[in-house]
Design a protein around this motif. Structure first.
Motif, short mmCIF file in Angstrom:
data_model
loop_
_atom_site.label_atom_id
_atom_site.label_comp_id
_atom_site.label_asym_id
_atom_site.label_seq_id
_atom_site.Cartn_x
_atom_site.Cartn_y
_atom_site.Cartn_z
N ALA A 1 0.86 -1.21 -0.04
CA ALA A 1 -0.04 0.06 0.13
C ALA A 1 0.98 1.29 -0.08
O ALA A 1 0.75 2.31 -0.62
N VAL A 2 1.89 1.21 0.85
CA VAL A 2 2.68 2.38 0.80
C VAL A 2 3.71 2.67 -0.47
O VAL A 2 3.69 3.61 -1.24
N GLN A 3 3.82 1.51 -1.11
CA GLN A 3 4.51 1.74 -2.42
C GLN A 3 3.51 1.95 -3.38
O GLN A 3 4.00 2.82 -4.29
N ALA A 4 2.36 1.77 -3.47
CA ALA A 4 1.34 2.30 -4.39
C ALA A 4 0.97 3.63 -4.24
O ALA A 4 1.01 4.67 -5.17
N TRP A 5 1.13 4.02 -2.97
CA TRP A 5 0.70 5.44 -2.50
C TRP A 5 1.98 6.33 -3.17
O TRP A 5 1.69 7.31 -3.75
N GLN A 6 3.11 5.98 -2.99
CA GLN A 6 4.08 6.63 -3.32
C GLN A 6 4.50 6.80 -4.75
O GLN A 6 4.71 7.72 -5.44
N SER A 7 3.82 5.73 -5.68
CA SER A 7 3.99 5.70 -7.06
C SER A 7 3.00 6.56 -7.57
O SER A 7 3.10 7.55 -8.59
N GLN A 8 1.92 6.69 -6.92
CA GLN A 8 0.79 7.61 -7.03
C GLN A 8 1.19 9.00 -7.13
O GLN A 8 1.02 9.97 -7.98
N GLN A 9 1.91 9.16 -6.05
CA GLN A 9 2.34 10.61 -5.62
C GLN A 9 3.40 11.08 -6.75
O GLN A 9 3.22 12.01 -7.35
N GLN A 10 4.18 10.20 -7.25
CA GLN A 10 5.24 10.65 -8.20
C GLN A 10 4.52 10.79 -9.45
O GLN A 10 4.95 11.83 -10.00
N ARG A 11 3.54 9.92 -9.87
CA ARG A 11 2.92 10.29 -10.87
C ARG A 11 2.19 11.48 -11.01
O ARG A 11 1.98 12.17 -11.94
N ALA A 12 1.58 11.91 -9.71
CA ALA A 12 0.82 13.15 -9.58
C ALA A 12 1.59 14.37 -9.68
O ALA A 12 1.15 15.52 -10.17
N ARG A 13 3.10 14.29 -9.61
CA ARG A 13 3.86 15.26 -9.67
C ARG A 13 4.25 15.57 -11.08
O ARG A 13 4.94 16.76 -11.47
N PHE A 14 3.90 14.78 -12.07
CA PHE A 14 4.50 14.96 -13.54
C PHE A 14 3.42 14.70 -14.25
O PHE A 14 2.40 13.67 -14.29
N SER A 15 3.05 15.71 -15.46
CA SER A 15 2.07 15.48 -16.32
C SER A 15 2.76 16.29 -17.37
O SER A 15 3.35 17.17 -17.53
N VAL A 16 1.96 15.77 -18.57
CA VAL A 16 2.14 16.46 -20.00
C VAL A 16 0.72 17.03 -20.55
O VAL A 16 -0.33 16.28 -20.62
N ASP A 17 0.62 18.29 -20.79
CA ASP A 17 -0.51 18.75 -20.97
C ASP A 17 -0.93 18.35 -22.80
O ASP A 17 -0.11 18.40 -23.48
N ALA A 18 -1.95 17.57 -22.72
CA ALA A 18 -2.21 16.91 -23.90
C ALA A 18 -2.66 17.96 -25.00
O ALA A 18 -2.25 17.64 -26.42
N VAL A 19 -2.80 19.20 -24.82
CA VAL A 19 -3.31 20.13 -25.91
C VAL A 19 -1.94 20.92 -26.47
O VAL A 19 -1.64 20.70 -27.71
N SER A 20 -1.20 21.37 -25.43
CA SER A 20 -0.10 22.22 -26.01
C SER A 20 1.33 21.33 -25.66
O SER A 20 2.23 21.77 -26.33
N GLY A 21 1.31 20.27 -25.26
CA GLY A 21 2.51 19.50 -25.13
C GLY A 21 3.52 19.90 -23.95
O GLY A 21 4.32 19.46 -23.81
N ALA A 22 3.20 20.94 -23.41
CA ALA A 22 3.82 21.53 -22.06
C ALA A 22 3.98 20.52 -21.03
O ALA A 22 3.03 19.52 -20.59
N ILE A 23 5.10 20.52 -20.52
CA ILE A 23 5.35 19.61 -19.45
C ILE A 23 5.16 20.26 -17.92
O ILE A 23 5.50 21.35 -17.69
N GLU A 24 4.39 19.71 -17.18
CA GLU A 24 4.10 20.16 -15.79
C GLU A 24 4.68 19.44 -14.50
O GLU A 24 4.30 18.35 -14.64
N LEU A 25 5.49 19.89 -13.82
CA LEU A 25 6.07 19.70 -12.73
C LEU A 25 5.60 20.09 -11.33
O LEU A 25 5.35 21.41 -11.33
N ARG A 26 4.94 19.49 -10.42
CA ARG A 26 4.59 19.98 -9.19
C ARG A 26 5.55 19.57 -8.15
O ARG A 26 6.18 18.82 -8.24
N LYS A 27 5.65 20.58 -7.27
CA LYS A 27 6.60 20.32 -6.10
C LYS A 27 5.96 19.32 -5.23
O LYS A 27 5.00 19.13 -5.12
#
Length: 167
Positions: free
Chosen positions: A28-54
């Motif tokens: 459960a902790v491993q899954a939560w950490q993995s989800q947190q890491q994925r939530a910190r990184f995304s690519v805007d589907a429209v503009s292609g811009a990369i977004e990093l969250r603190k």
């Protein structure tokens, strides 16, 4: 009186239950950490811009690879160049091309120069990037040698990068 022959199976059952509970908590902790890491990184589907969250540590992290080895870069806009820990450089098979002195928060340190192929999630790639290899560095630092090739803005804990024309 209790039959001692029955105690062993009961003890074994208790140990098994505790091991299973420990495994469930660990997963459960491993899954939560993995989800947190994925939530910190995304690519805007429209503009292609990369977004990093603190991250929880107050820094921006950008997942990628160095010569095919998975890394989590700490984005460091105060660093002129990209720097790697010696252990990572060794795992990635980097070859020293020279020596250097680097001014860090901890003072001046000796290191080596090497070249690495850096691939960052979101489609950013820099082949044969000149990197500093430092012996006591805790984590890989992504510096302005890569970041200056992109436009970026920071607002409300989000670093938005566009691989278009540099700033």
């Amino acid at each position: 009186m209790d039959d001692p022959a029955c105690e062993l199976p009961r003890s074994l059952k208790l140990v098994t239950v505790w091991l299973l509970l420990g495994a469930v908590v660990f997963l459960a902790v491993q899954a939560w950490q993995s989800q947190q890491q994925r939530a910190r990184f995304s690519v805007d589907a429209v503009s292609g811009a990369i977004e990093l969250r603190k991250g929880a540590d107050g820094h921006f992290h950008w997942p990628g690879t160095v010569n095919g080895i998975a890394v989590d870069f700490l984005v460091d806009t105060g660093a002129t160049g990209t720097a790697l820990p010696r252990a990572l450089a060794e795992r990635a098979g980097l070859v020293a091309e020279g020596t250097l002195q680097s001014s860090t928060a901890g003072g001046v340190v000796q290191g080596t120069l090497a070249r690495a192929d850096v691939v960052l999630q979101g489609g950013v790639r820099v082949d044969r990037l000149r990197v500093a290899v430092l012996p006591r560095l805790d984590s890989p630092l992504l510096g302005m040698d890569v970041l200056s090739k992109m436009r970026f803005t920071q607002n409300d804990g989000v670093l938005r990068l566009d691989a278009g024309e540099p700033r």
